[in-house]
Scaffold this motif. Sequence first.
Motif: not given
Length: 311
Positions: A115-129
Motif C-alpha cells: 500500500a505504501q509503494i502504491d501511495i509513493e507511485k501516485q505521488i511521483q506521478t504528480g497526484k496531490n492526494v
Amino acid sequence: MPFSLVICRQIDNEAEHDPLAKQTIKRVFHLLHEYHAGYDEKLKSAYELYSEYAIYLELLKSGYKIDRIPEAQGEKRPDFRVSNGEDSIYIEAKILGWSGGSIQHNKAIESGIDAQIDIEKQIQTGKNVAFGISEYNPIGGGKDAQEQGEQYIIETLIKKLANNVKTGQLALGDTFLLCDITSLSLFPYPREESAAVHNFHNPYGSYTSGILWHIAFAKHGDMILKSIEFEGKPNVAGRLNQEGLMERHPQLAGVVFRTKGLGTEVKYTSMIPSAKFEKYGDIVTRLFDYWNDEDNSNAWHLLSDKHDGQS
C-alpha cells in the motif's frame, strides 16, 4: 499487537502503589528485552500480561471488589474474583491473538508495504492526494472466510476458545470465561452482534446472525445468516458444524467478550444463561456494558434505537 499508550500510562501510575502492576511491568520488560521487530512469541506473552492488567483496571471501575487469584504451582485457577458483598463470581481471561501467528502477521506487513509503494507511485506521478489499500485477516481462512462470512468467524473462534477451557479454572465457584478479542478488530458493533439476529448496518437491510451470541449459545446444525453483496444473493451461509461455548462447557456461568470497535473504546458483552442471570443479574449489568441470554430475551433492548446507558 495493539498496545495502548493510555493503558500503559495507567499501569505505570498503578505501579506506584500496586505490587501486581509493578510485577506486570517487570515481566513485560523482561519478555521484550531482546525483542526487535516482527512477530515473536515473547511479544504475544507480553501482550497477554498487559491485557490481563488492563482487564483488571476496567473491572475495578464497577466499584466492586476485584481480587486477583494467586497462581498455584501445578494448578489451573481463574484470574479474578468479583464480589458485591453478597455474591461472588470468578473470571477466567483468555487473550486471543491472530490465527497462524507469524504467517498472518507477515501477510499484514507485506500488504502494508504494498500500500505504501502504491501511495509513493501516485505521488511521483504528480497526484496531490494519494491512497493505498492494505488488507489483513486476523483469523485466516482465505476463500472460506469470504464465502462463509459469519459462519467462518463463529466456528473459528469457538474452536480457538473451547480448547482453552480447563476444568481446574472452574472449580472455585461460578466462573465466567472472559474472551479478549480486541486484537482481532472484527466487531465494530458488539451490541448488535450480541443478539441472535440483526440487520444493523447490513447491505439492503439483510439479516445476519449475531456472531457473539452464536459463539456462546449456538447448537450444532443451527442455520447461520450472512450479509448479502447485492439483491438476490443467498442470505444463508450454511449450518454450524460446532456447538457454542455454553453448549460445550455447561459448567460455565457465562461467556464475556471484550471487544474494541471503530475507535479506541473497549466494550464488554456478557452471554449468560437465564437461570444464572436471575442470581447474578445485578453484578452482570453493573460490570459489563451489554448482556443477553440463550432465549435472546434482551435483544429488544440491544436492537432498540436508544443506545445509551446499560443494555
